[in-house]
Design a protein around this motif. Structure first.
Motif, PDB file in Angstrom:
ATOM      1  N   ALA A 158      -2.966 -10.068 -11.632  1.00  0.00           N
ATOM      2  CA  ALA A 158      -2.916  -9.293 -10.395  1.00  0.00           C
ATOM      3  C   ALA A 158      -1.566  -9.487  -9.722  1.00  0.00           C
ATOM      4  CB  ALA A 158      -4.036  -9.717  -9.446  1.00  0.00           C
ATOM      5  N   TYR A 159      -1.155  -8.457  -8.984  1.00  0.00           N
ATOM      6  CA  TYR A 159       0.042  -8.584  -8.158  1.00  0.00           C
ATOM      7  C   TYR A 159      -0.305  -9.361  -6.898  1.00  0.00           C
ATOM      8  CZ  TYR A 159       1.854  -4.912 -11.184  1.00  0.00           C
ATOM      9  OH  TYR A 159       2.264  -4.203 -12.284  1.00  0.00           O
ATOM     10  N   PRO A 160       0.607 -10.195  -6.404  1.00  0.00           N
ATOM     11  CA  PRO A 160       0.318 -10.925  -5.166  1.00  0.00           C
ATOM     12  C   PRO A 160       0.279  -9.975  -3.977  1.00  0.00           C
ATOM     13  CG  PRO A 160       2.584 -11.302  -5.857  1.00  0.00           C
ATOM     14  CD  PRO A 160       1.925 -10.541  -6.972  1.00  0.00           C
ATOM     15  N   ALA A 161      -0.723 -10.119  -3.126  1.00  0.00           N
ATOM     16  CA  ALA A 161      -0.806  -9.298  -1.916  1.00  0.00           C
ATOM     17  C   ALA A 161       0.221  -9.791  -0.907  1.00  0.00           C
ATOM     18  CB  ALA A 161      -2.205  -9.378  -1.326  1.00  0.00           C
ATOM     19  N   THR A 162       0.843  -8.856  -0.200  1.00  0.00           N
ATOM     20  CA  THR A 162       1.837  -9.190   0.816  1.00  0.00           C
ATOM     21  C   THR A 162       1.499  -8.440   2.101  1.00  0.00           C
ATOM     22  OG1 THR A 162       3.364  -7.362   0.347  1.00  0.00           O
ATOM     23  CG2 THR A 162       3.564  -9.334  -1.036  1.00  0.00           C
ATOM     24  N   ASP A 163       2.223  -8.750   3.156  1.00  0.00           N
ATOM     25  CA  ASP A 163       1.992  -8.053   4.419  1.00  0.00           C
ATOM     26  C   ASP A 163       2.206  -6.551   4.284  1.00  0.00           C
ATOM     27  OD1 ASP A 163       1.356 -10.372   5.769  1.00  0.00           O
ATOM     28  OD2 ASP A 163       3.403 -10.743   6.438  1.00  0.00           O
ATOM     29  N   ARG A 164       3.084  -6.139   3.368  1.00  0.00           N
ATOM     30  CA  ARG A 164       3.352  -4.704   3.209  1.00  0.00           C
ATOM     31  C   ARG A 164       2.332  -4.025   2.301  1.00  0.00           C
ATOM     32  NH1 ARG A 164       9.740  -3.672   2.203  1.00  0.00           N
ATOM     33  NH2 ARG A 164       9.347  -4.948   0.349  1.00  0.00           N
ATOM     34  N   THR A 165       1.623  -4.787   1.472  1.00  0.00           N
ATOM     35  CA  THR A 165       0.692  -4.155   0.540  1.00  0.00           C
ATOM     36  C   THR A 165      -0.767  -4.296   0.945  1.00  0.00           C
ATOM     37  OG1 THR A 165       0.587  -6.136  -0.875  1.00  0.00           O
ATOM     38  CG2 THR A 165       2.275  -4.484  -1.403  1.00  0.00           C
ATOM     39  N   VAL A 166      -1.045  -5.023   2.029  1.00  0.00           N
ATOM     40  CA  VAL A 166      -2.414  -5.097   2.545  1.00  0.00           C
ATOM     41  C   VAL A 166      -2.575  -4.021   3.613  1.00  0.00           C
ATOM     42  CG1 VAL A 166      -4.100  -6.495   3.793  1.00  0.00           C
ATOM     43  CG2 VAL A 166      -2.639  -7.549   2.076  1.00  0.00           C
ATOM     44  N   PRO A 167      -3.409  -3.004   3.384  1.00  0.00           N
ATOM     45  CA  PRO A 167      -3.544  -1.914   4.365  1.00  0.00           C
ATOM     46  C   PRO A 167      -4.239  -2.391   5.630  1.00  0.00           C
ATOM     47  CG  PRO A 167      -5.139  -1.645   2.600  1.00  0.00           C
ATOM     48  CD  PRO A 167      -4.264  -2.787   2.198  1.00  0.00           C
TER      49      PRO A 167
END
Length: 227
Positions: A13-22
């Motif tokens: 999985a790709y790491p979730a970031t502040d920009r990718t968490v809706p």
């Protein structure tokens, strides 16, 4: 505003970031690499967003994926591709791909929706200058549209390569978002006399249309006949 708690990253999985968490419908977000790759590989057109002279610009263009890299091509005179070659350490971009799978028709206008699959990629785009990588990227772009086509067409010559620019965007900060299922009507609306349900959308291919000046006897390639 505090972001939604992020799940621990996994190897697939790709790491979730502040920009990718809706901030809205976060439960529809996913970071699974296989899902992201499948959505990207099924599409033809991406939308590439960047900032030019202080204003946002979004352009539709073709793309191709090779492993964990996306390639986008265009003319050497294209503004974003020129900017990618001049920016240090790279041109900040946001790239999106979306498939609409169905129209969700509710009893109330408010709850109409669509079923969709989408991918959003954030990162720095770089101008591809290595000749071998550039040729491989252009082959990937052609094969992304029709698998097998790159080997069944004349490669770009030096003049065409000089007129073509390719930018590279690594798949590091990535998320998918999907909606599936039916209508989410309010309980008090269920008795209303309005049809509700999903109208599926399907992608299809027509019969290949040959050019009138084809060499006589040129067959339709198997990779087209099978579509």
């Amino acid at each position: 505003m505090q972001a939604t708690p992020r799940p621990a990253p996994q190897s697939a999985a790709y790491p979730a970031t502040d920009r990718t968490v809706p901030t809205r419908s976060a439960e529809r977000a996913a970071y699974d690499k296989d899902l992201v790759h499948a959505i990207l590989d099924e599409g033809y057109v991406c939308h590439l967003g960047f900032v030019r002279d202080g204003a946002p610009v979004v352009l539709p263009t073709l793309y191709g994926r090779v492993g964990e890299v996306l390639y986008v091509h265009g003319s050497t005179g294209s503004r974003p591709l020129r900017m990618a070659g001049q920016a240090d350490p790279g041109l900040p971009v946001c790239l999106t791909v979306t498939h609409v799978d169905g129209l969700v028709l509710a009893r109330s206008a408010f709850h109409h929706s669509i079923n969709y699959r989408s991918v959003v990629v954030h990162g720095l785009a770089y101008d591809v200058t290595d000749p071998e990588e550039k040729r491989a990227a252009l082959d990937a772009l052609v094969d992304h549209v029709v698998p097998g086509r790159a080997a069944d067409s004349r490669p770009a010559n030096k003049k065409e390569l000089a007129a073509t620019a390719v930018i590279r965007l690594d798949l590091n900060e990535v998320s998918a978002k999907t909606r599936t299922g039916g209508v989410n009507d309010e309980p008090e609306d269920l008795a209303l006399p309005h049809w509700a349900g999903v109208l599926p959308l399907r992608k299809g291919y027509g019969a290949p249309l040959p050019e009138a000046d084809l060499v006589p006897g040129t067959p339709v390639p198997d990779y087209l006949a099978a579509r």
